[in-house]
Design a protein around this motif. Sequence first.
Motif, PDB file in Angstrom:
ATOM      1  N   HIS A 214    -101.470   3.109  34.841  1.00  0.00           N
ATOM      2  CA  HIS A 214    -101.371   2.085  33.791  1.00  0.00           C
ATOM      3  C   HIS A 214    -102.775   1.616  33.429  1.00  0.00           C
ATOM      4  CE1 HIS A 214     -98.857  -1.292  31.883  1.00  0.00           C
ATOM      5  NE2 HIS A 214    -100.116  -1.483  31.473  1.00  0.00           N
ATOM      6  N   VAL A 215    -103.295   2.121  32.305  1.00  0.00           N
ATOM      7  CA  VAL A 215    -104.622   1.716  31.838  1.00  0.00           C
ATOM      8  C   VAL A 215    -104.591   1.523  30.326  1.00  0.00           C
ATOM      9  CG1 VAL A 215    -105.788   2.988  33.688  1.00  0.00           C
ATOM     10  CG2 VAL A 215    -105.495   4.063  31.447  1.00  0.00           C
ATOM     11  N   HIS A 216    -105.659   0.901  29.828  1.00  0.00           N
ATOM     12  CA  HIS A 216    -105.910   0.754  28.390  1.00  0.00           C
ATOM     13  C   HIS A 216    -107.360   1.188  28.181  1.00  0.00           C
ATOM     14  CE1 HIS A 216    -102.159  -1.526  28.212  1.00  0.00           C
ATOM     15  NE2 HIS A 216    -102.608  -2.180  29.270  1.00  0.00           N
ATOM     16  N   LEU A 217    -107.559   2.403  27.710  1.00  0.00           N
ATOM     17  CA  LEU A 217    -108.868   3.020  27.787  1.00  0.00           C
ATOM     18  C   LEU A 217    -109.908   2.376  26.875  1.00  0.00           C
ATOM     19  CD1 LEU A 217    -107.824   6.752  28.161  1.00  0.00           C
ATOM     20  CD2 LEU A 217    -108.904   5.297  29.882  1.00  0.00           C
ATOM     21  N   THR A 218    -109.555   2.112  25.631  1.00  0.00           N
ATOM     22  CA  THR A 218    -110.547   1.515  24.738  1.00  0.00           C
ATOM     23  C   THR A 218    -110.946   0.129  25.228  1.00  0.00           C
ATOM     24  OG1 THR A 218    -109.683   2.768  22.844  1.00  0.00           O
ATOM     25  CG2 THR A 218    -111.047   0.855  22.355  1.00  0.00           C
ATOM     26  N   SER A 219    -109.981  -0.663  25.650  1.00  0.00           N
ATOM     27  CA  SER A 219    -110.291  -1.986  26.190  1.00  0.00           C
ATOM     28  C   SER A 219    -111.117  -1.878  27.461  1.00  0.00           C
ATOM     29  CB  SER A 219    -109.001  -2.764  26.476  1.00  0.00           C
ATOM     30  OG  SER A 219    -108.353  -3.129  25.282  1.00  0.00           O
TER      31      SER A 219
ATOM     32  N   ILE B  22    -113.727  -1.968  14.893  1.00  0.00           N
ATOM     33  CA  ILE B  22    -114.331  -0.970  15.781  1.00  0.00           C
ATOM     34  C   ILE B  22    -114.323   0.381  15.073  1.00  0.00           C
ATOM     35  CG2 ILE B  22    -114.156   0.197  18.009  1.00  0.00           C
ATOM     36  CD1 ILE B  22    -112.706  -2.241  19.081  1.00  0.00           C
ATOM     37  N   SER B  23    -115.488   0.976  14.922  1.00  0.00           N
ATOM     38  CA  SER B  23    -115.568   2.260  14.221  1.00  0.00           C
ATOM     39  C   SER B  23    -114.987   3.376  15.075  1.00  0.00           C
ATOM     40  CB  SER B  23    -117.023   2.585  13.884  1.00  0.00           C
ATOM     41  OG  SER B  23    -117.745   2.891  15.068  1.00  0.00           O
ATOM     42  N   ALA B  24    -114.656   4.482  14.426  1.00  0.00           N
ATOM     43  CA  ALA B  24    -114.097   5.638  15.143  1.00  0.00           C
ATOM     44  C   ALA B  24    -115.097   6.179  16.162  1.00  0.00           C
ATOM     45  CB  ALA B  24    -113.703   6.723  14.140  1.00  0.00           C
ATOM     46  N   ASP B  25    -116.376   6.201  15.806  1.00  0.00           N
ATOM     47  CA  ASP B  25    -117.391   6.702  16.738  1.00  0.00           C
ATOM     48  C   ASP B  25    -117.509   5.795  17.952  1.00  0.00           C
ATOM     49  OD1 ASP B  25    -117.942   8.859  15.128  1.00  0.00           O
ATOM     50  OD2 ASP B  25    -119.727   7.974  14.215  1.00  0.00           O
TER      51      ASP B  25
END
Length: 541
Positions: free
Chosen positions: A63-68, A190-193
Amino acid sequence: MATELLLGGFVYSSSVPDATALAVTDGVVTWVGSDAVGRALHPDAQIIDLADRFVAPAFVDSHVHLTSTGLALDGLTLHAATSRSDCLARLAAAVRHTGDGEPIWGLGWDDSTWGGVDSEDRRFPTTAEIDEVVGHRPVYLARADEHSAVASTALRRLVPDLDAADGFDQHAPLVAQAHHLVRAAARSLISADTRFRLQRRALDAAAAAGVVAVHENSGPEIAGLDDFLSLADLDHPVAVRRYWGQAADSAEHAAELLSITRADGLAGDLFVDGALGSHTAWLRDPYADDPHTTGIVHLDPGTIGAHIRACTLAGIQAGFHVIGDAATKTAVAAFAAVAEELGTPAVARCAHRLEHLEMADADDAAVLARCGVIASMQPLFDAEWGGAGQLYAQRLGDVRAADLNDFAMIAKAGVALSFSSDSPVTAIDPWATIRAAVHPHRTESGISARAAFGACTRGAWRAGGIRDGLAGTLEPGADADYAVWEVDELVVAGSHAGVQRWSTDPRSRVPALPDVSASARLPRCVRTVRAGTAIYTGDAW
């Protein structure tokens, strides 16, 4: 075929508990045993000297949230803030190091831990106080549980008619729909890059922690479809299983959602309720420190039941986010009803999941065990918020708080366990997770180190649909997914004195694990290997 022979270490194997060597051929474990036999069987193998290090199956964080997580690793973190004024000071420092007009994400403030002589220093920062520090910048500061946030006026104004949304407050943290809308606005900046860089940063950190696979728990309100789809195309050696939290009303709808999102399941953070820290977990009785609320309900019983039924008919793994006891009871009742209608084997075959399961009782556990529902739990929640005077006791009172996170009861009922971090809510740190499960604040709730280790390895693979009996082990035929650790001491310990007396008897053939007692130094990862290929190598290797 190229063979590597790892020698001179301590290899965790249930079938060969005193193993010191491991052979890997083309990414698959082919043999486990002693050094001398290994050399005799594999005379042409490439030798790797373990130098008395410990080798074990690599971990899975379910259980993770990668971008955060990437934001927490590289951005403004507020976990260490000690007061409102300290939180604002850290925000001011972030402003000084951020370009003009750039958004600021801050994660992890927790006013339940704040102190100070002035009672005002023990509360959240208001919108006006944030504006005074940041001016016209868009700023989003999520609470530690990420179920509420304070935000600057500039960010709030990006959401039309925000004041009409459920959970809106002009000055206080936003919850429910208002929070989801503001989070989406912040996410759009937040940009795609940048997003790509953050996701890779999070996965690199996972590999450095001995993790070879993670389960992303996303949905429309958490990170959005763009973020979720980007993970499907991310090239990284740490495997990512992706769960999309959106309810389906029929088998056809479930299949359609899976096709659109390219998800592995319609589970994870499909919110039935919120979190205790934000007063949004759905409780049967009011909060001890806010008797005017029992939390927030995101899904009604009919929607919950329809989703389980739809996914079961489609053969898709379903699941929900539940924390409060009312949310848990509602989800458990829905599983029981669908099992009654479609048959328990049909439900159990899908290995549905419940995320968090903090306030389950024995009746709940019995139903979940019968239906084959997996409990995805975060022992570090107890380490962070359990105990006298801490968050759980503040929100629920001492009596109710004492019953949270009863790992032993849930395991004893026969519910399959999968342990995880919910990163960035807590860190990706599997050995700390194991320690927290073995030594919770309520001693009776603890399980053995071996059971906790299993919940971070074999159990987490099973929670992700891999049930071949080999994943999460170092037995011949298993993929060579392992990590190498520097450890101070290996021990065999049971969950209580009677078990321990047998576990430490040589006749029991129980393999040793690193000492995870409170005073012990936890293992240090020096190498992580996925299918025979190193994906992390530390300086000590």
